[in-house]
Every structure is written in structure tokens, then in C-alpha cells.
Design an enzyme around this catalytic site. Structure first.
Site, PDB file in Angstrom:
ATOM      1  N   VAL A  62     155.169  37.883  11.198  1.00  0.00           N
ATOM      2  CA  VAL A  62     155.856  38.576  10.102  1.00  0.00           C
ATOM      3  C   VAL A  62     155.315  38.132   8.741  1.00  0.00           C
ATOM      4  CG1 VAL A  62     158.092  38.841   8.953  1.00  0.00           C
ATOM      5  CG2 VAL A  62     157.936  39.023  11.448  1.00  0.00           C
ATOM      6  N   GLU A  63     155.061  36.848   8.585  1.00  0.00           N
ATOM      7  CA  GLU A  63     154.650  36.319   7.279  1.00  0.00           C
ATOM      8  C   GLU A  63     153.216  36.689   6.893  1.00  0.00           C
ATOM      9  OE1 GLU A  63     156.244  34.896   4.865  1.00  0.00           O
ATOM     10  OE2 GLU A  63     158.142  34.446   5.813  1.00  0.00           O
ATOM     11  N   SER A  64     152.272  36.517   7.822  1.00  0.00           N
ATOM     12  CA  SER A  64     150.858  36.663   7.433  1.00  0.00           C
ATOM     13  C   SER A  64     150.002  37.447   8.415  1.00  0.00           C
ATOM     14  CB  SER A  64     150.231  35.271   7.281  1.00  0.00           C
ATOM     15  OG  SER A  64     150.108  34.653   8.564  1.00  0.00           O
ATOM     16  N   TYR A 138     164.903  40.177   6.838  1.00  0.00           N
ATOM     17  CA  TYR A 138     163.834  39.277   7.268  1.00  0.00           C
ATOM     18  C   TYR A 138     164.141  38.639   8.630  1.00  0.00           C
ATOM     19  CZ  TYR A 138     160.564  35.408   7.519  1.00  0.00           C
ATOM     20  OH  TYR A 138     159.612  34.528   7.950  1.00  0.00           O
TER      21      TYR A 138
END
Length: 162
Positions: A62-64, A138
């Protein structure tokens, strides 16, 4: 955190997890050696912090999207998108957040801290990690990635299907 050496059962379980996760990560990292190294490091850092390695994979997705050089518009850096102020809080000025080893150490430590602050409430801990406490978008994305791609239950089926 553990001081004692891993038991044979722990070593076997780690290998099973790595073998199940490795083909799933191929979509993001085509080079087999890099995949295995990253998975080994994720497993190690997650276990040191008392986290599920599969949860860490979901956060990274999800982040990168597994891009070690990623930098967000807010200035978050690396695989787990660490804000640079954490270097002052946890590390040394020379720490390179684009280094996957360093980034994973920070990310796992920070997520474990937020889980402790939130007394095990994963939804709130993930929202804190993302800076969106009070919102669920998130945590929902991370939990969806975990269920759809990195679930440990699926790991057993993936291994059995080989």
C-alpha cells in the site's frame, strides 16, 4: 523481541512462509534473488518487532508498491514510507531511509510502537502509522491487501499447490 536462537520449528515455518510469499512478490520484484533477500529481511524485522511478516508486506504494498526509492508528496521515504523526522527520534543522522534494511527496521519499529500505543487495535495503529487517525480508508486498504495477497492462510494453500 527475541534473544534466543530460532527453534527448528520456527526455521521451518519461516521457510514455508518465504516459499509461499516469493511467487506473490514476483509481480513487484521480477528478480528472484532480490525477492528472496527482501522477504528474508521483512521476516526478520517483522519478527524482531513482534509483527506479522504478512502484515508488513501489506503495508509495503500500500505504501510504496515495493519501490525502495519511493518518496511521497509529503516527504515519506522508501518501502514503508518513513517520514524523515523519525531519524531524529530513533536513529542516526547518517541513516538512509531508502536503504531497505534501514527502512524496514524503522517501519516495523514504528508500527509496533503504534500497536502498543493503541493496545493492539490494528485499525487505529495503522491509521496512526499513516497519519490518518480517526479515518478508516488506510487501514481498510492494508487489510484488503493482506487478505487478497499476503494472507498466511493462503500461504498454506499456495505451498500445497506447488
Amino acid at each position: 523481541m527475541r534473544d534466543s536462537p530460532a527453534s527448528p520449528a520456527d526455521i521451518w515455518a519461516a521457510r514455508q512462509w518465504l516459499n509461499a510469499m516469493e511467487p506473490r512478490l514476483a509481480r513487484y520484484l521480477p528478480e528472484a534473488q532480490r525477492r528472496r533477500e527482501l522477504l528474508g529481511r521483512i521476516h526478520h524485522e517483522a519478527r524482531l518487532a513482534g509483527l506479522s511478516p504478512s502484515l508488513v508486506l501489506a503495508v509495503i504494498q500500500v505504501e510504496s508498491a515495493f519501490q525502495a526509492e519511493a518518496v511521497s508528496s509529503a516527504g515519506a521515504v522508501g518501502l514503508m514510507q518513513i517520514m524523515p523526522f523519525w531519524v531524529r527520534e530513533l536513529g542516526l543522522p547518517a541513516d538512509d531511509l531508502k536503504d531497505p534494511r534501514r527502512n524496514l527496521r524503522y517501519g516495523c519499529t514504528i508500527l509496533a510502537h503504534y500497536l502498543a500505543v493503541e493496545r493492539g487495535d490494528l485499525t487505529r495503529a495503522l491509521a496512526r502509522y499513516n497519519g490518518s487517525l480517526g479515518k478508516t480508508w488506510y487501514p481498510e486498504r492494508v487489510m484488503r491487501a493482506l487478505a487478497d495477497r499476503w494472507s498466511v492462510q493462503d500461504a498454506g494453500r499456495a505451498t500445497a499447490q506447488r
